[in-house]
Design an enzyme around this catalytic site. Structure first.
Site, PDB file in Angstrom:
ATOM      1  N   ASP A   6     -40.446  26.123  86.870  1.00 13.49           N
ATOM      2  CA  ASP A   6     -41.116  25.117  86.050  1.00 13.49           C
ATOM      3  C   ASP A   6     -40.590  23.739  86.455  1.00 13.49           C
ATOM      4  O   ASP A   6     -39.500  23.624  87.026  1.00 13.49           O
ATOM      5  CB  ASP A   6     -40.820  25.406  84.570  1.00 13.49           C
ATOM      6  CG  ASP A   6     -41.468  24.411  83.628  1.00 13.49           C
ATOM      7  OD1 ASP A   6     -42.613  23.982  83.893  1.00 13.49           O
ATOM      8  OD2 ASP A   6     -40.834  24.062  82.617  1.00 13.49           O
ATOM      9  N   ASP A   8     -41.021  20.395  84.228  1.00 15.07           N
ATOM     10  CA  ASP A   8     -40.567  19.530  83.137  1.00 15.07           C
ATOM     11  C   ASP A   8     -39.379  20.138  82.404  1.00 15.07           C
ATOM     12  O   ASP A   8     -39.453  21.245  81.885  1.00 15.07           O
ATOM     13  CB  ASP A   8     -41.711  19.263  82.150  1.00 15.07           C
ATOM     14  CG  ASP A   8     -42.910  18.630  82.838  1.00 15.07           C
ATOM     15  OD1 ASP A   8     -42.712  17.913  83.827  1.00 15.07           O
ATOM     16  OD2 ASP A   8     -44.042  18.876  82.401  1.00 15.07           O
ATOM     17  N   ASP A 137     -38.039  26.535  80.758  1.00 13.64           N
ATOM     18  CA  ASP A 137     -37.325  26.196  79.519  1.00 13.64           C
ATOM     19  C   ASP A 137     -38.106  26.556  78.268  1.00 13.64           C
ATOM     20  O   ASP A 137     -37.548  26.541  77.171  1.00 13.64           O
ATOM     21  CB  ASP A 137     -36.980  24.706  79.486  1.00 13.64           C
ATOM     22  CG  ASP A 137     -38.220  23.831  79.498  1.00 13.64           C
ATOM     23  OD1 ASP A 137     -39.118  24.063  80.330  1.00 13.64           O
ATOM     24  OD2 ASP A 137     -38.302  22.900  78.675  1.00 13.64           O
TER      25      ASP A 137
END
Length: 179
Positions: A6, A8, A137
């Site tokens: 990922d 961000d 996250d």
């Protein structure tokens, strides 16, 4: 081994960029320090009356392009690739994608080089992407596939610590991935 990473708050520091802009633009308003955030979406961490101001910040031109890398992330991903792992950036664009999509490409090109742009997978549903591991996250990832083809390893953030799942940081990734 194919590893999906990922962007961000895993590679690009969304939270730091948001807080920097929020505190500069609204020094008189309350803010939620990252260490105290318990909700994944930053907007939902703020009172209803401040949420339009929160959105305004991360929707503005330059926000995604100007995020600093999460410490150690760029180096770790490049090391993974040098070790022979197949790496892809698997990231979700915002629903209001106008600046977000282009700037994610620009961010990857700036921090990894033009050849890495071909490794970007933009999708609203990560469960449809084939891989061995997804480093993300977001505490819970849902989509069309109830059992994705990857193992979800959490990138450790304050807002996901209540989830009992294998987790890593860029300081311990080799141990967590058994490298």
């Amino acid at each position: 081994m194919r590893i999906l990473v990922d962007m961000d708050d895993v590679l690009a520091d969304f939270d730091a960029e948001f807080l920097k802009r929020w505190r500069a633009r609204h020094p008189e308003k309350m803010y939620v320090p990252l260490e105290e955030r318990t909700i994944f979406y930053v907007k939902e961490s703020y009172p209803q009356d401040l949420q339009p101001l929160v959105s305004e910040i991360y929707l503005e031109p330059g926000f995604f392009r100007e995020m600093m890398p999460v410490e150690g992330g760029v180096e770790a991903v490049k090391t993974m690739q040098q070790m022979g792992l197949e790496i892809f950036f698997c990231t979700s664009p915002l629903y209001v994608y106008k600046n977000c999509v282009l700037e994610k490409y620009e961010w990857v090109e700036h921090h990894f080089g033009a050849e890495w742009v071909n490794r970007i997978i933009l999708t609203r549903d990560k469960t449809l992407v084939k891989g061995d591991i997804l480093i993300d996250d977001k505490p819970i990832i849902t989509g069309v596939e109830s059992t994705p083809m990857w193992e979800h390893i959490l990138y450790d953030r304050p807002y996901n610590r209540d989830v009992n799942r294998k987790r890593l940081t860029w300081q311990n990734w080799k141990q967590v991935l058994g490298m």
